[in-house]
Design a protein around this motif. Structure first.
Motif, PDB file in Angstrom:
ATOM      1  N   UNK A  62      42.192  43.962  39.390  1.00  0.00           N
ATOM      2  CA  UNK A  62      41.042  43.933  40.290  1.00  0.00           C
ATOM      3  C   UNK A  62      40.580  45.355  40.580  1.00  0.00           C
ATOM      4  N   UNK A  63      41.524  46.224  40.889  1.00  0.00           N
ATOM      5  CA  UNK A  63      41.166  47.599  41.228  1.00  0.00           C
ATOM      6  C   UNK A  63      40.540  48.301  40.026  1.00  0.00           C
ATOM      7  N   UNK A  64      41.135  48.060  38.840  1.00  0.00           N
ATOM      8  CA  UNK A  64      40.632  48.747  37.658  1.00  0.00           C
ATOM      9  C   UNK A  64      39.275  48.202  37.209  1.00  0.00           C
ATOM     10  N   UNK A  65      39.037  46.896  37.462  1.00  0.00           N
ATOM     11  CA  UNK A  65      37.900  46.252  36.826  1.00  0.00           C
ATOM     12  C   UNK A  65      36.656  46.099  37.669  1.00  0.00           C
TER      13      UNK A  65
ATOM     14  N   UNK B  53      34.243  40.118  28.742  1.00  0.00           N
ATOM     15  CA  UNK B  53      35.310  40.602  29.600  1.00  0.00           C
ATOM     16  C   UNK B  53      36.503  39.654  29.553  1.00  0.00           C
ATOM     17  N   UNK B  54      36.205  38.340  29.502  1.00  0.00           N
ATOM     18  CA  UNK B  54      37.265  37.351  29.399  1.00  0.00           C
ATOM     19  C   UNK B  54      38.037  37.538  28.087  1.00  0.00           C
ATOM     20  N   UNK B  55      37.300  37.697  26.990  1.00  0.00           N
ATOM     21  CA  UNK B  55      37.943  37.851  25.683  1.00  0.00           C
ATOM     22  C   UNK B  55      38.791  39.124  25.674  1.00  0.00           C
ATOM     23  N   UNK B  56      38.271  40.179  26.320  1.00  0.00           N
ATOM     24  CA  UNK B  56      39.004  41.448  26.360  1.00  0.00           C
ATOM     25  C   UNK B  56      40.291  41.277  27.171  1.00  0.00           C
ATOM     26  N   UNK B  57      40.170  40.645  28.331  1.00  0.00           N
ATOM     27  CA  UNK B  57      41.352  40.480  29.180  1.00  0.00           C
ATOM     28  C   UNK B  57      42.362  39.505  28.590  1.00  0.00           C
TER      29      UNK B  57
ATOM     30  N   UNK C  18      41.442  37.881  36.198  1.00  0.00           N
ATOM     31  CA  UNK C  18      40.986  39.268  36.130  1.00  0.00           C
ATOM     32  C   UNK C  18      39.469  39.330  36.078  1.00  0.00           C
ATOM     33  N   UNK C  19      38.880  38.450  35.262  1.00  0.00           N
ATOM     34  CA  UNK C  19      37.427  38.494  35.136  1.00  0.00           C
ATOM     35  C   UNK C  19      36.757  37.995  36.408  1.00  0.00           C
ATOM     36  N   UNK C  20      37.235  36.838  36.928  1.00  0.00           N
ATOM     37  CA  UNK C  20      36.596  36.224  38.079  1.00  0.00           C
ATOM     38  C   UNK C  20      36.691  37.066  39.341  1.00  0.00           C
ATOM     39  N   UNK C  21      37.878  37.538  39.671  1.00  0.00           N
ATOM     40  CA  UNK C  21      38.030  38.323  40.906  1.00  0.00           C
ATOM     41  C   UNK C  21      37.251  39.623  40.838  1.00  0.00           C
TER      42      UNK C  21
END
Lengths: 417, 546
Positions: free
Chosen positions: B408-411, B464-468, B326-329
């Protein structure tokens, strides 16, 4: 200078604190008094939005006649959880309105008290409804409305009520071939299944959830899920699934099943009285009949759910709450008010007779639920929903019934303590 | 959280007195002490301290009522401390630190401590209250009507004043129509001449007694429900305010054996302090239990129960993949668009920016539900639009792909926004210089822009990683953790640790807060470790580039 400022600040601060204090201490006796009068003469009822709106005028009338205040509060979300938490903290209501299958959980958390009804009061209710609110031999609530599933069909597409599931599938397939409908049957499952909606088919194919003990209560030790009967039942259901007839599909979910029916994409919908409002709004010509069973199988038995009034065990005003629930909820007036707020068959026989003539749907729903099974209120039922539903979804998707349902039975047995 | 400039601290530093600060700390301190008190400063101080006092008074009453003396002591000490601190000219740094510290304690430390302490109990459905609560519930739940007994019309009355007088029940026998008066001593018949009885059998007046109406009676609610009039078969109890029935409590607590005894069957259930339940010799447990300390049992359950520890590892791996994906893409897509819009040859950038922000402006809660419906096999937009027949949420990998697509769309708009900001902070001269030196745009991007960008954005990527990692909504609203293997309904292919924990703790089988607290401590440990490692690596990276 420094002393003076500090002094000024201190004096002002104290004055403000005192005024805060004073305000409070002035308010306090008044608040105490009114709250004393209120804790004495106040009855707090929690219900969901629709029922709260229906109860309000009735509550006001009851209050005015008896010199007490009745406060009806709408709790729109997670009423059961909120009630248990609030009552544990001592800030709960006196009376709460909810489904009968909450009883097991409410009793184990000491949140509700039994209600004592006279024999003639009990006999005024539908027998099944009284049985539903009885737990461990005690009456824990006063029922007011019942609900169960039925087969709602679009009479333009399917003029005849199917006698068996096989008839229904044949009729649905014909409509699909003629491009009049895109689905055979709208019976909600979703990716995680729906034990409530599949239950009539499950019973018709011979499955059961819990055996009954000697006193007629459900026996949590006799679990039917995972037994040979349940495997046979799901083998029949699997034939209707995605790899079989395609009548049961995971793509039909709680969110889209009614909309698919009102969009005329399927001729048959398995749903409850709550679907009727949508069907009327969409101008569908419909009829209601019992959910059909498998040819040569047992009767299809839907769950019967009962909405009822409970007396909170930790309410401030239990005597008044008992009075309201035992002696006023049992009158047809309230049953009628609640019926008008949301049409479901009243549990009070007199009230049902009153509305039967003007609302033929109710009688049909009641007919469809006549052979229904009371939704078990034992705490062990909580362990059923999730594993049973997921097993159902997997089998509809094509998983092996024997393996899946045996595993689900093991999971359920492990969760029942 | 931070010591905001509008906090009480500013009162010691009156507005417009800024220059005083520019002196050395020592002189500034004396200067401040001698600085004249301005009206605004004084007013702010008085109002804020008044508020503190007001809150203290407001909070004190419920504490006194509940007899929570420790809480009251903490409240008083905090209030006194605040007054002392802001009324004395000393302790300047503490004045700035204390508001933030108080909020930190109230909103972070106390909840964490509470969670940790819950993890050592069996708190949950059936074990919520105290042992006394359970005993009361068992006893009052076992009161049944004496078989064959009748129900009496009841009138509640008092001797003397309605609010304080001794309570009596006036009941009419429905068969004989005789009126009796009942109190804790028992039932005594009343002289028919001294009472007036309404047609239904309810007494409306009685000599020497004050009849209570519902309003008056309900002020004595507890007395009425507790009132028990002994009779030969059991006892008269009230059912509301207008009926009485003869009932008896079948189960009673015996302090001697610390057990519950059933007078009809003779069965006993002995209190078991380890599990917080009354247990019979045959293993039957009464439903009403109480909360007890279970030590490390919840933690041990997480590690040893195969139903929990088995799927834990595979869920953990997918959890990392999901958070990284999620974070990377989103970062790659957001950065790509930001770079494209950053190009000086791009026209109409403002229009694109507005369009790109749209997904970010929608409530993600609603969007997740919309996406769930769009992935529906038969009715969903995606299959219909592309003429596909993919069973998106029915297969492990398609469900995982679907979840990542939604993320991806949301982030990506967020990543686009932060990258745009960071790009604008990088001087264009740098890239221009590289192009003069003959570097290709890609080379200059790799050698100059990217490293500078990463320095600015790395902390955001870690956050963002911690959140996801704990993005509960993303899974619960879209797939609910599914699809589930046919033989295991507890752990699905897209489950994160948090949704998996949620199902264990609050799932359909009832609330188990103690167990949930234990699992959330494990999750906290994992997230904290991952974050600590990544932050320390970022710091090293910053040292390299700076």
């Amino acid at each position: 200078m420094r002393i003076r400022t500090a002094g000024v600040v201190a004096v002002l601060g104290l004055a403000l604190a005192a005024s805060g204090c004073g305000g409070d201490s002035n308010d306090e006796p008044a608040a105490k008094e009114s709250s004393k009068a209120a804790t004495g003469g106040k009855l707090v009822i929690w219900a969901d939005d629709k029922r709260a709106a229906a109860l309000k005028p009735f509550g006001e009338k009851f209050g005015k006649e008896n010199g007490v205040t009745v406060e009806v509060q709408a709790v729109s979300k997670d009423l059961q959880t909120n009630f248990v938490t609030a009552s544990q903290q001592g800030s709960g209501p006196d009376v709460v309105v909810g489904a009968h299958d909450w009883i097991g959980n409410l009793v184990q958390n000491g949140a509700i008290d039994p209600v004592q009804l006279a024999a003639e009061q009990k006999s005024a209710f539908n027998e099944t409804a009284v049985k539903a609110v009885t737990f461990n031999g005690q009456l824990y609530g006063v029922p007011y409305a019942m609900e169960n599933l039925a087969l709602i069909r679009n009479t333009e597409l399917a003029p005849e009520a199917p006698k068996t599931i096989e008839d229904l599938v044949a009729a649905g397939k014909k409509l699909k071939a003629e491009k009049k409908a895109s689905e055979i049957l709208c019976l909600q499952s979703g990716q995680n299944g729906d034990a409530y909606h599949i239950y009539p088919l499950y019973t018709s194919a011979g499955g059961y959830l819990f055996g009954t003990a000697a006193n007629g209560d459900y026996d949590p030790k006799d679990l039917g899920v995972g037994k040979p009967e349940s495997i046979a039942a799901f083998q029949k259901i699997a034939k209707l699934g995605e790899k079989g007839e395609g009548a049961l599909k995971r793509s039909i979910t709680g969110e889209n099943s009614i909309a698919t029916f009102t969009g005329k994409k399927c001729a048959f919908l398995v749903s409850g009285p709550w679907a009727i409002a949508d069907a009327k709004k969409a101008n569908i010509k419909y009829d209601i009949s019992p959910v059909p069973g498998f040819a040569g199988g047992k009767e299809a038995q839907p769950f019967v759910g009962v909405q009822s009034f409970y007396v909170a065990a930790k309410g401030q005003n239990k005597a008044l709450a008992q009075e309201f629930v035992a002696n006023h909820v049992t009158t047809p007036d309230l049953a009628m008010a609640l019926y008008n707020a949301e049409p479901r068959p009243p549990a009070l026989t007199a009230a049902l007779d009153q509305v039967k003539g003007s609302d033929p749907d109710l009688a049909k729903f009641q007919e469809a639920g006549k052979n229904g099974q009371v939704l078990p209120a034992i705490p062990a039922m909580a362990a059923i929903w999730d594993p049973f539903g997921k097993a159902e979804a997997a089998i509809i998707g094509g998983a092996d019934p024997a393996k899946t349902i045996t595993a689900a039975g093991k999971t359920i047995a492990g969760q029942i303590k | 959280m931070s010591t905001s400039s509008s906090g009480p601290g500013t009162a010691t530093q009156p507005p417009g007195r800024g220059p005083v600060r520019s002196g050395s700390p020592r002189t500034s301190r004396t200067a401040r002490n001698h600085a004249p008190i301005t009206l605004t400063g004084l007013l702010v101080k008085v109002v804020l301290l008044g508020l503190v006092a007001g809150i203290a008074v407001w909070a004190a009453f419920p504490l006194i009522e509940a007899e929570l003396w420790v809480g009251l002591a903490v409240l008083l000490a905090t209030t006194a401390g605040l007054f002392y601190l802001y009324l004395t000219p000393r302790h300047i740094p503490v004045k700035y630190l204390i508001p933030g510290t108080l909020f930190l304690v109230a909103f972070q430390i106390i909840p964490v401590l509470y969670t940790a302490s819950t993890a050592f109990t069996n708190f949950g459905d059936g074990h919520r209250g105290s042992k006394d609560d359970a005993i009361v519930a068992i006893q009052s739940g076992s009161v049944t009507q004496v078989p064959g007994s009748v129900q009496y019309p009841l009138t509640v009355a008092t001797k003397g004043d309605p609010a304080t007088g001794a309570l009596v029940f006036l009941v009419t026998d429905p068969q004989t129509n005789t009126v009796s008066v009942g109190d804790t001593e028992g039932l005594r018949p009343l002289d028919a001449g001294s009472v007036t009885v309404a047609p239904g059998g309810k007494v409306t007046a009685a000599d020497g007694y004050q009849i209570l109406n519902f309003g008056e009676a309900s002020t004595r609610s507890k007395d009425i429900t507790d009132m028990v009039v002994p009779t030969s078969g059991g006892a008269l109890r009230s059912s509301g305010l207008s009926r009485a029935y003869e009932g008896k409590a079948v189960r009673a607590y015996d302090a001697g054996c610390d057990c519950i005894r059933d007078s009809e069957t003779g069965k006993t259930w002995t209190a078991d302090g380890k599990v917080g339940s009354f247990v019979a010799a045959d293993g039957e447990t009464l439903a009403q239990g109480w909360q007890v300390n279970v030590g490390l049992r919840n933690f041990a359950d997480v590690l040893t129960d195969p139903a929990i520890s088995g799927p834990f590892f595979s869920t953990l791996i997918w959890n990392f993949a999901f958070a990284l994906g999620s974070t990377g893409f989103t970062f790659l897509l957001g950065m790509g668009i930001a770079l494209a819009l950053h190009s000086p040859r791009m026209r109409g950038t403002n229009f694109y920016r507005v369009l790109l922000i749209l997904p970010y402006a929608m409530p993600s809660f609603a969007m997740l539900l919309v996406w769930r419906d769009m992935f529906n096999t038969d009715f969903g937009l995606i299959n219909n639009l592309f003429g596909l027949g993919v069973d998106w949420f029915g297969e492990t990998w398609s469900a995982r792909l679907a979840v990542l697509l939604v993320q991806l769309w949301l982030g990506y708009p967020y990543m686009f926004l932060v990258t745009t900001g960071a790009l604008q902070a990088i001087p264009r001269e740098l890239t221009e210089a590289t192009s003069v030196d003959g570097a290709s745009p890609f080379q200059s991007f790799r050698a100059v822009t990217m490293p500078l960008l990463l320095v600015a954005i790395s902390p955001l990527l870690i956050a963002s990683f911690a959140y996801n990692f704990n993005n509960f909504n993303a899974i619960q609203f879209v797939t609910e953790g599914g699809p589930f293997p046919a033989d295991n309904p507890t752990a699905g292919a897209t489950d994160l640790l948090i949704t998996y924990t949620y199902r264990l703790a609050f799932g359909a089988q009832g609330a188990e807060y103690g167990l949930a607290a234990a699992v959330s401590i494990f999750i906290f440990a994992i997230v904290a470790t991952v974050s600590a490692i990544s932050f320390s690596r970022t710091r090293k990276q910053e040292e390299v580039y700076s």
